[in-house]
Design a protein around this motif. Sequence first.
Motif, short mmCIF file in Angstrom:
data_model
loop_
_atom_site.label_atom_id
_atom_site.label_comp_id
_atom_site.label_asym_id
_atom_site.label_seq_id
_atom_site.Cartn_x
_atom_site.Cartn_y
_atom_site.Cartn_z
N ASN A 11 0.87 -1.38 0.03
CA ASN A 11 0.00 0.25 -0.01
C ASN A 11 1.11 1.16 0.17
O ASN A 11 0.34 2.33 0.31
N ASP A 12 2.06 1.16 -0.53
CA ASP A 12 2.97 2.30 -0.45
C ASP A 12 2.29 3.70 -1.27
O ASP A 12 1.77 3.36 -2.50
N THR A 13 2.35 4.76 -0.90
CA THR A 13 2.28 6.08 -1.64
C THR A 13 3.67 6.41 -2.15
O THR A 13 4.55 6.03 -1.75
N VAL A 14 3.60 7.34 -2.83
CA VAL A 14 4.78 8.16 -3.36
C VAL A 14 5.69 8.33 -2.31
O VAL A 14 6.84 8.36 -2.16
N ASN A 15 4.95 9.09 -1.34
CA ASN A 15 5.65 9.64 -0.11
C ASN A 15 6.33 8.59 0.62
O ASN A 15 7.50 8.76 0.96
N ASP A 16 5.46 7.54 0.95
CA ASP A 16 6.14 6.38 1.74
C ASP A 16 7.51 6.01 0.87
O ASP A 16 8.39 5.44 1.89
N LEU A 17 7.19 5.69 -0.21
CA LEU A 17 8.47 4.99 -0.80
C LEU A 17 9.56 6.03 -0.96
O LEU A 17 10.84 5.68 -0.66
N SER A 18 9.25 7.16 -0.89
CA SER A 18 10.36 8.33 -1.03
C SER A 18 11.01 8.30 -0.01
O SER A 18 12.44 8.50 0.16
N GLU A 19 10.27 8.21 1.18
CA GLU A 19 11.15 8.61 2.63
C GLU A 19 11.97 7.42 2.86
O GLU A 19 13.08 7.68 3.34
N ARG A 20 11.50 6.35 2.48
CA ARG A 20 12.38 5.01 2.80
C ARG A 20 13.59 4.98 1.82
O ARG A 20 14.84 4.52 2.17
N ILE A 21 13.46 5.37 0.49
CA ILE A 21 14.47 5.43 -0.39
C ILE A 21 15.45 6.63 0.02
O ILE A 21 16.74 6.30 0.15
N LEU A 22 15.05 7.49 0.78
CA LEU A 22 15.84 8.80 1.17
C LEU A 22 16.74 8.35 2.30
O LEU A 22 17.99 8.80 2.15
N LYS A 23 16.49 7.75 3.04
CA LYS A 23 17.27 7.01 4.11
C LYS A 23 18.39 6.26 3.60
O LYS A 23 19.41 6.35 4.09
N GLU A 24 18.31 5.48 2.80
CA GLU A 24 19.40 4.74 1.95
C GLU A 24 20.26 5.58 1.23
O GLU A 24 21.51 5.56 1.27
N GLU A 25 19.46 6.87 0.61
CA GLU A 25 20.37 7.65 -0.20
C GLU A 25 21.55 8.37 0.72
O GLU A 25 22.69 8.33 0.45
N HIS A 26 21.03 8.73 1.96
CA HIS A 26 21.74 9.38 3.10
C HIS A 26 22.81 8.42 3.20
O HIS A 26 23.95 8.87 3.87
N LYS A 27 22.83 7.27 3.07
CA LYS A 27 23.98 6.18 3.48
C LYS A 27 24.87 5.78 2.34
O LYS A 27 26.25 6.01 2.43
N ILE A 28 24.30 5.76 0.98
CA ILE A 28 25.32 5.22 -0.05
C ILE A 28 25.93 6.41 -0.65
O ILE A 28 27.14 6.44 -1.13
N TYR A 29 25.31 7.69 -0.52
CA TYR A 29 25.91 8.93 -1.17
C TYR A 29 27.09 9.14 -0.52
O TYR A 29 28.40 9.31 -0.91
N PRO A 30 27.20 9.40 0.81
CA PRO A 30 28.77 9.81 1.71
C PRO A 30 29.53 8.43 1.45
O PRO A 30 30.63 8.66 1.34
N GLU A 31 28.82 7.15 1.23
CA GLU A 31 30.02 6.02 1.08
C GLU A 31 30.53 6.35 -0.15
O GLU A 31 31.81 5.92 -0.46
N ALA A 32 29.96 6.61 -1.35
CA ALA A 32 30.57 6.86 -2.90
C ALA A 32 31.53 7.77 -2.58
O ALA A 32 32.36 7.71 -3.24
N VAL A 33 31.13 8.96 -1.93
CA VAL A 33 32.15 10.10 -1.87
C VAL A 33 33.35 9.57 -1.19
O VAL A 33 34.47 9.92 -1.46
N ARG A 34 33.23 8.91 0.07
CA ARG A 34 34.32 8.45 0.60
C ARG A 34 35.29 7.34 -0.08
O ARG A 34 36.38 7.67 -0.19
N LEU A 35 34.68 6.56 -1.06
CA LEU A 35 35.77 5.56 -1.84
C LEU A 35 36.36 6.74 -2.73
O LEU A 35 37.43 6.23 -3.10
N PHE A 36 35.75 7.50 -3.29
CA PHE A 36 36.34 8.43 -4.41
C PHE A 36 37.65 9.22 -3.65
O PHE A 36 38.48 9.11 -4.29
N VAL A 37 37.04 9.87 -2.44
CA VAL A 37 38.28 10.50 -1.70
C VAL A 37 39.44 9.54 -1.48
O VAL A 37 40.54 9.96 -1.49
#
Length: 203
Positions: free
Chosen positions: A161-187
């Motif tokens: 029964n996901d709404t767009v907002n439900d899914l967006s919020e769960r995806i955003l939590k993962e974004e906040h994990k993998i984006y810093p990780e990708a930056v760390r790997l680059f650095v």
Amino acid sequence: MKNIAVLLSGRGSNFKAIYSSIEAGYIADARITTVVSNKAEAPGLQFAKDRGLNSYFVNPSEYGSRTAYDTVIIDILKSRKTDLVCLAGYMKLLSAKFVDTFKNRIMNIHPSLLPSFPGLNAQKQALDYGVKISGCTVHFVDKELDHGPIILQKAVEIKENDTVNDLSERILKEEHKIYPEAVRLFVENRLTLHNRKVNIDYS
């Protein structure tokens, strides 16, 4: 020490995640030297100003073409000796000149498992299509929309029964994990690119 520039148009939540990871020492030997926005009232720009970061509003209406606009930003980033450009909710397409200037040094995050559902409203696209799993992708930026080599991805289950907002919020939590990780790997110089495949050195 790697110099990071962030381009944003809105709240800049992924910018804040990267900033916090640097402040906490998770991303070492890096600093955010520049934040640029195409929106004067972007909350992410105010966040940067409040923390004393070099912050710029560049008004698109003052320039007659995308290339002319990007040239101004390129000059700012060069003056700050930028090593990596992070797009964090930046709602403008980059010109070929920008991509060429920072080739393989521009990262973006997208709220789907690319190459599925590129472009706007990716979460709605996923729900409308009926897929059972979506997620997010950090990728290098090339001259095509949401097309560049994939660095990291994280899957997110779609619930009945996901709404767009439900899914967006769960995806955003993962974004906040993998984006810093990708930056760390680059650095840490752990990313190598062969054709369009990104290899990661975890040794």
